[in-house]
Scaffold this motif. Structure first.
Motif, short mmCIF file in Angstrom:
data_model
loop_
_atom_site.label_atom_id
_atom_site.label_comp_id
_atom_site.label_asym_id
_atom_site.label_seq_id
_atom_site.Cartn_x
_atom_site.Cartn_y
_atom_site.Cartn_z
N TYR A 89 0.83 -1.21 0.00
CA TYR A 89 0.00 0.00 0.00
C TYR A 89 0.86 1.26 0.00
CZ TYR A 89 -3.23 3.58 1.76
OH TYR A 89 -3.96 4.74 1.92
N ASP A 90 1.82 1.31 0.91
CA ASP A 90 2.67 2.50 1.01
C ASP A 90 3.60 2.64 -0.20
OD1 ASP A 90 1.61 3.34 3.41
OD2 ASP A 90 3.04 2.22 4.62
N PHE A 96 2.94 6.48 -7.00
CA PHE A 96 2.03 7.39 -7.68
C PHE A 96 2.39 8.85 -7.40
CE2 PHE A 96 -0.85 3.74 -8.21
CZ PHE A 96 -1.29 3.97 -9.50
N LEU A 97 2.72 9.16 -6.15
CA LEU A 97 3.12 10.53 -5.81
C LEU A 97 4.35 10.95 -6.60
CD1 LEU A 97 2.58 10.68 -1.93
CD2 LEU A 97 1.46 12.12 -3.65
N ALA A 98 5.33 10.04 -6.69
CA ALA A 98 6.56 10.34 -7.43
C ALA A 98 6.25 10.57 -8.90
CB ALA A 98 7.56 9.19 -7.27
N CYS A 159 -4.19 -1.67 -15.22
CA CYS A 159 -5.26 -0.91 -14.57
C CYS A 159 -4.66 0.24 -13.75
CB CYS A 159 -6.08 -1.82 -13.66
SG CYS A 159 -7.18 -2.96 -14.53
N LEU A 160 -3.62 -0.06 -12.99
CA LEU A 160 -2.96 0.97 -12.17
C LEU A 160 -2.33 2.04 -13.06
CD1 LEU A 160 -1.23 -1.18 -9.39
CD2 LEU A 160 -3.42 0.01 -9.30
N MET A 161 -1.74 1.61 -14.15
CA MET A 161 -1.14 2.57 -15.08
C MET A 161 -2.19 3.49 -15.67
SD MET A 161 1.49 -0.08 -16.93
CE MET A 161 1.74 0.92 -18.40
N GLY A 162 -3.38 2.95 -15.93
CA GLY A 162 -4.46 3.77 -16.46
C GLY A 162 -4.88 4.86 -15.49
N VAL A 163 -4.94 4.51 -14.20
CA VAL A 163 -5.28 5.50 -13.18
C VAL A 163 -4.25 6.63 -13.19
CG1 VAL A 163 -5.51 5.92 -10.70
CG2 VAL A 163 -6.51 3.87 -11.71
N ILE A 191 -8.37 2.39 -5.99
CA ILE A 191 -7.42 1.30 -6.21
C ILE A 191 -7.48 0.25 -5.11
CG2 ILE A 191 -4.95 0.73 -6.28
CD1 ILE A 191 -4.51 3.42 -7.70
N PHE A 192 -7.50 0.69 -3.86
CA PHE A 192 -7.36 -0.26 -2.76
C PHE A 192 -8.68 -0.69 -2.11
CE2 PHE A 192 -3.15 1.69 -3.06
CZ PHE A 192 -2.37 0.55 -3.11
#
Length: 201
Positions: A89-90, A96-98, A159-163, A191-192
């Motif tokens: 999770y972290d 994503f922040l980076a 899916c994560l890349m799409g977000v 996501i989670f």
């Protein structure tokens, strides 16, 4: 310790090469690959055409190098951010922040990469497959540690890349601003935790 003339020239050459790349990033992003000429790049960079050809034989060669350099830089920043975290999770939040922080200072990345669909489809695919590979590795580790559902890692990765792609596009590219905190947190919830009010029976 003195620095040799050869080393000085090499160092100067590296700076000149990077200056040309940085200029190409700006112009390709603003005008597009097909509308940009080598003259456009050299005039903006303040270098002679002969100097350009010392480093890049064609317009396509600098475009290829630019996409690969942007890809490498982006993936490195994400990797460094994720390495300091321990849970899946972290790590994903940090990644994503980076990503959002990096694209804020490289807004032309979106335009340049999307252009590659027409310029070089193989390069376009390579760019996204390299990013996906990092996601897949992280997801596989999370599945092994029971931090993530045992879904197909490649499916989850894209899916994560799409977000990340479209959240960044909506705020960073279209609005020229950082992704708002509340938007980021809602994206992490999607996501989670998903969007269902209750589990599907």
């Amino acid at each position: 310790m003195s620095v040799s003339k050869e080393t000085q020239l090499t160092s100067k050459g590296m700076k000149t090469r990077q200056k040309i790349l940085d200029t190409a990033e700006e112009i390709f992003g603003e005008k597009g690959y097909f509308e940009t000429s080598i003259v456009d790049i050299t005039v903006k960079a303040g270098v002679a055409q002969g100097t350009y050809y010392n480093y890049f034989p064609t317009k396509k060669s600098i475009y290829d190098e630019l996409v690969r350099q942007l890809s490498s830089s982006l993936r490195y920043e994400i990797k460094v951010a994720m390495e300091v975290e321990t849970s899946f999770y972290d790590r994903q939040r940090a990644g994503f922040l980076a990503f959002f922080e990096w694209v804020l200072s490289h807004r032309n990345l979106y335009s340049i990469v999307q252009q590659s669909v027409l310029v070089d489809k193989e390069l376009y695919r390579w760019y996204y497959e390299k990013i996906a590979a990092g996601f897949i590795k992280s997801i596989e580790m999370a599945v092994d540690k029971r931090e993530c559902k045992p879904l197909n890692p490649e499916t989850v990765a894209y899916c994560l890349m799409g977000v990340g792609q479209f959240i960044g596009m909506r705020w960073v590219l279209w609005e020229d601003q950082a992704v708002p905190e509340e938007v980021f947190e809602e994206a992490m919830q999607v996501i989670f935790r998903g969007i269902n009010l209750s589990e599907v029976k």
